[in-house]
Each structure stands twice: as structure tokens, then as C-alpha cells.
Design an enzyme around this catalytic site. Structure first.
Site, mmCIF file in Angstrom:
data_model
loop_
_atom_site.group_PDB
_atom_site.id
_atom_site.type_symbol
_atom_site.label_atom_id
_atom_site.label_comp_id
_atom_site.label_asym_id
_atom_site.label_seq_id
_atom_site.Cartn_x
_atom_site.Cartn_y
_atom_site.Cartn_z
ATOM 1 N N HIS A 76 -6.698 -6.508 125.409
ATOM 2 C CA HIS A 76 -8.112 -6.996 125.729
ATOM 3 C C HIS A 76 -8.735 -5.874 126.732
ATOM 4 C CE1 HIS A 76 -6.238 -6.798 130.122
ATOM 5 N NE2 HIS A 76 -5.300 -6.879 129.287
ATOM 6 N N GLY A 77 -8.379 -4.841 126.580
ATOM 7 C CA GLY A 77 -9.313 -3.426 127.278
ATOM 8 C C GLY A 77 -8.675 -2.265 126.823
#
Length: 159
Positions: A76-77
Site C-alpha cells: 500500500h506504499g
């Protein structure tokens, strides 16, 4: 997108479909096109996965793939390489501001400490992270965006 959740999902392994409680900690769902758990507006294209880099790097849009590994999960990042405290110690806010301005990124933050905590060098190389997801057959690439501005809320901001 939530990146710390547990959900009941149906997954196939060893030739049999089973309902499993999938706990994603530090990841997010990445369902492929046609997945029955996707809402209708997303079903044709698949679930978008937004992967932000740092203030000074690109962000990516990925999508789940049909044979998605890791129970259709994705990053997610970029992920941190430095703790917030270490980033403040190693990245003087003036230097961070100059580096981002030179790259054409407009920065506005509520606190100098908050900007130093989010310095680009505090994060992994997002290009490598995204490529790892692709090579692991977790996601496919759909788009990339370069940064042009960053607005941060620092810990000393009352809002």
C-alpha cells in the site's frame, strides 16, 4: 484503502475453494478483473491499488491479477527505511525543502518536524517496491503520477 484488516474471503488452493479469514497487515486487497467480491463499477477493470511513493517520488496505480499471489494482496506504499525520529535526525528540513523545490515539488506543511519525518530518503525506492509486486505476480501496472505538491499535517497541528 485500509491496510490493517481481516476479512472472510474465498480462495482456491490445492484445487479446492475454501473460505478463509485473510488478515492483511501492511497490505491491501488487489482483486483482479472479474472477481466476484468487487463492486460492479470495478469488476471489469479490477481493484485499483494506489501505491504512494514519498514527497519526492512518483506514485503508482496498480491492479490485481487473475493468478494473484498472496491471497490477492499488494503493498500500500513504498514503506519506510527510517523511523520518524531517525528521519528528523538525518534530514534537515531546509535541505528537504531545497531538494523538493529543485525537483519542482511545492511543499506546504504545518510543521518543520512533520516535513522532515516524511523526507524522501525516509522511504524505500517505490519503483523497486512496485516492480517486486509485479515480479511476484501480485499486481499489474496501470499508471504512474509524478509529484507536484505535498501538503502535510504535522503533529503540532491542532486539527
Amino acid at each position: 484503502m485500509s491496510h490493517n484488516l481481516a476479512k472472510l474471503e474465498t480462495h482456491t488452493g490445492d484445487g479446492a475453494a475454501r473460505e478463509l479469514c485473510v488478515h492483511r497487515k501492511g497490505t491491501t486487497r488487489a482483486f483482479p478483473p472479474g472477481h466476484p467480491d468487487l463492486p460492479e463499477p470495478l469488476r471489469e477493470e479490477g481493484q485499483p491499488v494506489l501505491v504512494p511513493g514519498s514527497m519526492g517520488t512518483a506514485s503508482y496505480v496498480l491492479v490485481g491479477v487473475a493468478d494473484g499471489q498472496a491471497f490477492h494482496s499488494a503493498c500500500h506504499g513504498a514503506g519506510r527505511t527510517l523511523s520518524r525520529h531517525a528521519a528528523v535526525q538525518r534530514a534537515p528540513v531546509e535541505a528537504v525543502g531545497r531538494e523538493l523545490a529543485a525537483a519542482g515539488v511545492l511543499v506546504r506543511g504545518a510543521s518543520a518536524r512533520g516535513l522532515a519525518e516524511e523526507a524522501p530518503q525516509a522511504y524505500k525506492d517505490v519503483d523497486e517496491v512496485v516492480d517486486t509486486c509485479r515480479r511476484a505476480r501480485c499486481t499489474a501496472f496501470t499508471g504512474v503520477r509524478s509529484p507536484h505538491s505535498f501538503i502535510g499535517v504535522g503533529e503540532d497541528d491542532p486539527s
